[in-house]
Design a protein around this motif. Structure first.
Motif, PDB file in Angstrom:
ATOM      1  N   GLN A 151      47.859  55.663  37.545  1.00  0.00           N
ATOM      2  CA  GLN A 151      46.967  55.333  36.738  1.00  0.00           C
ATOM      3  C   GLN A 151      47.849  53.917  35.680  1.00  0.00           C
ATOM      4  OE1 GLN A 151      45.979  58.402  33.778  1.00  0.00           O
ATOM      5  NE2 GLN A 151      45.001  59.616  35.459  1.00  0.00           N
ATOM      6  N   MET A 152      48.806  53.595  36.259  1.00  0.00           N
ATOM      7  CA  MET A 152      49.559  52.514  35.778  1.00  0.00           C
ATOM      8  C   MET A 152      48.818  51.253  36.038  1.00  0.00           C
ATOM      9  SD  MET A 152      52.150  53.745  34.328  1.00  0.00           S
ATOM     10  CE  MET A 152      53.123  52.386  33.851  1.00  0.00           C
ATOM     11  N   THR A 153      48.763  50.383  35.197  1.00  0.00           N
ATOM     12  CA  THR A 153      48.141  48.768  35.533  1.00  0.00           C
ATOM     13  C   THR A 153      48.971  48.332  36.501  1.00  0.00           C
ATOM     14  OG1 THR A 153      47.869  48.773  33.153  1.00  0.00           O
ATOM     15  CG2 THR A 153      47.388  46.858  34.655  1.00  0.00           C
ATOM     16  N   LEU A 154      47.824  47.823  37.589  1.00  0.00           N
ATOM     17  CA  LEU A 154      48.285  47.322  38.953  1.00  0.00           C
ATOM     18  C   LEU A 154      48.190  45.549  38.611  1.00  0.00           C
ATOM     19  CD1 LEU A 154      49.388  46.930  41.735  1.00  0.00           C
ATOM     20  CD2 LEU A 154      46.966  47.448  42.416  1.00  0.00           C
ATOM     21  N   GLY A 155      49.225  44.972  38.626  1.00  0.00           N
ATOM     22  CA  GLY A 155      49.020  43.567  38.347  1.00  0.00           C
ATOM     23  C   GLY A 155      48.729  42.701  39.812  1.00  0.00           C
ATOM     24  N   LEU A 156      47.439  41.823  39.266  1.00  0.00           N
ATOM     25  CA  LEU A 156      46.873  41.207  40.401  1.00  0.00           C
ATOM     26  C   LEU A 156      46.692  39.562  39.970  1.00  0.00           C
ATOM     27  CD1 LEU A 156      44.028  43.409  41.161  1.00  0.00           C
ATOM     28  CD2 LEU A 156      46.093  43.337  42.572  1.00  0.00           C
ATOM     29  N   MET A 172      49.188  41.147  27.363  1.00  0.00           N
ATOM     30  CA  MET A 172      49.719  39.867  26.958  1.00  0.00           C
ATOM     31  C   MET A 172      49.267  38.667  27.638  1.00  0.00           C
ATOM     32  SD  MET A 172      52.214  38.207  25.446  1.00  0.00           S
ATOM     33  CE  MET A 172      53.472  39.487  24.847  1.00  0.00           C
ATOM     34  N   LEU A 173      48.675  37.734  27.182  1.00  0.00           N
ATOM     35  CA  LEU A 173      48.007  36.551  27.348  1.00  0.00           C
ATOM     36  C   LEU A 173      48.899  35.914  28.582  1.00  0.00           C
ATOM     37  CD1 LEU A 173      46.235  35.146  24.347  1.00  0.00           C
ATOM     38  CD2 LEU A 173      45.361  36.133  26.386  1.00  0.00           C
ATOM     39  N   SER A 177      45.730  35.985  34.964  1.00  0.00           N
ATOM     40  CA  SER A 177      46.281  36.970  35.730  1.00  0.00           C
ATOM     41  C   SER A 177      45.259  38.241  35.089  1.00  0.00           C
ATOM     42  CB  SER A 177      47.853  37.383  35.641  1.00  0.00           C
ATOM     43  OG  SER A 177      47.997  37.814  34.185  1.00  0.00           O
ATOM     44  N   GLN A 178      45.331  39.421  35.688  1.00  0.00           N
ATOM     45  CA  GLN A 178      44.495  40.518  35.466  1.00  0.00           C
ATOM     46  C   GLN A 178      45.349  41.895  35.712  1.00  0.00           C
ATOM     47  OE1 GLN A 178      40.887  40.367  37.660  1.00  0.00           O
ATOM     48  NE2 GLN A 178      41.827  39.750  39.472  1.00  0.00           N
ATOM     49  N   GLY A 179      44.973  42.852  35.335  1.00  0.00           N
ATOM     50  CA  GLY A 179      45.609  44.090  35.822  1.00  0.00           C
ATOM     51  C   GLY A 179      44.485  45.208  36.181  1.00  0.00           C
TER      52      GLY A 179
END
Length: 327
Positions: free
Chosen positions: A97-102, A273-274, A281-283
């Motif tokens: 459930q942690m945000t995965l950075g993409l 965070m921008l 980027s996105q998560g």
């Protein structure tokens, strides 16, 4: 050539409901309780001479998790096929459930029936979607066995209260473009677009966005997709957002909060965070949603609750509203 081992058989057997009933009746009939007659004797003899037939199941149509006939089969991006209940359970126990950075150009996978997890066969990160064509094929190929599987395996995942647990994929992030500066003193050189995208927009009531207080309109409520805003600025900061679910749904997350209009665990606070590096980027988050009930009565209850919450929000946004003593 030597015969193949029984562990390498290409078919498996499964009895039909009628055959199970016959076997049960034969085993449960007590000679002392059932009067003897030529007909009953003949029936018993026929049953012994003609054992219940079994429906052969091809090995390719068996789930690699439960080792039974595939039920509502899902196909992964790594080309493995499992039962939908089995893969959903696998995703539950291995969910992150942690945000995965993409990267911002990473393709978004947002079908509402998707399930994401690490494949139990090849261990690669994969996404599975229901294969409707394969489902229809199995129902036609194994009408009896598939009916047994569907009867014994309920659709979806439920908690201890009987509520249905569903999954949602959610993306949060920002796109970025460097503007051309008109002068050396011009500090507004970054154009960005913040977004929240979800696989289940049908159960989202609204997305509340809170920007830096230096913006003229720092609080916004986005009630319809796409949930995004575009602005121009000179520096990065943290954007806070609340994803609010419709009546009848709640978040299964320790970070979930109650809404101001009384929806229990109906609000999920998020932060982003921008990112002004390159195109942004996105998560990606894999989350769980609890559906309270089902049926006509539930639909009416949800409609009534939605109207009530709408009145509460309208009153909260009306600066001239004065509550009466009857409320």
């Amino acid at each position: 050539m030597p015969e193949r081992s029984s562990t390498r058989r290409k078919t498996r057997q499964q009895k039909s409901p009628a055959e199970e009933d016959i076997t049960s009746n034969v085993n449960n009939n007590n000679p002392s309780d059932t009067p003897s007659s030529p007909n009953s004797t003949a029936h018993s003899t026929a049953t012994q001479q003609n054992p219940p037939t079994e429906e052969p199941i091809n090995e390719d149509d068996i789930c690699q998790i439960c080792h039974l006939l595939l039920l509502r089969p899902v196909k992964t991006t790594c080309n493995h096929i499992f039962c939908e209940p089995c893969f959903s359970h696998w995703a539950d126990v291995s969910i992150n459930q942690m945000t995965l950075g993409l990267a911002i150009d990473e393709p978004m996978l947002l079908p509402s029936n998707e399930v994401e997890a690490r494949c139990p066969m090849c261990r690669t990160s994969t996404v599975a979607q229901i294969d409707q064509h394969r489902t229809a094929e199995l129902q036609s190929k194994y009408p009896t066995a598939y009916r047994i599987r569907a009867r014994n395996a309920p659709f979806g995942t439920s908690d201890e209260d009987g509520a249905i647990i569903e999954h949602m994929t959610l993306y949060i992030g920002n796109e970025h473009r460097l503007q051309r500066r008109e002068s050396a003193s011009d500090r507004n050189t970054h154009e960005w677009r913040f977004f929240v995208r979800a696989s289940r927009t049908d159960i989202i009531e609204e997305v509340q966005v809170f920007l830096h207080p230096t913006f003229r309109q720092s609080s916004l409520v986005l009630q319809y997709p796409p949930y995004s805003i575009r602005r121009v600025g000179w520096g990065v900061f943290t954007i806070h957002a609340n994803v609010v679910l419709k009546a009848g749904y709640s978040w299964v997350s320790p970070e979930a909060e109650d809404t101001s209009d009384g929806q229990v665990r109906g609000k999920l606070p998020l932060e982003w965070m921008l990112d002004f590096g390159g195109g942004g980027s996105q998560g990606r988050l894999r989350l769980k949603v609890r559906k309270e009930k089902e049926g006509v009565d539930w639909d009416l209850e949800v409609l009534s609750e939605g109207v009530r919450r709408g009145w509460v929000r309208q009153r909260e946004g009306d600066p001239d509203y004065v509550p009466t003593g009857e409320e």
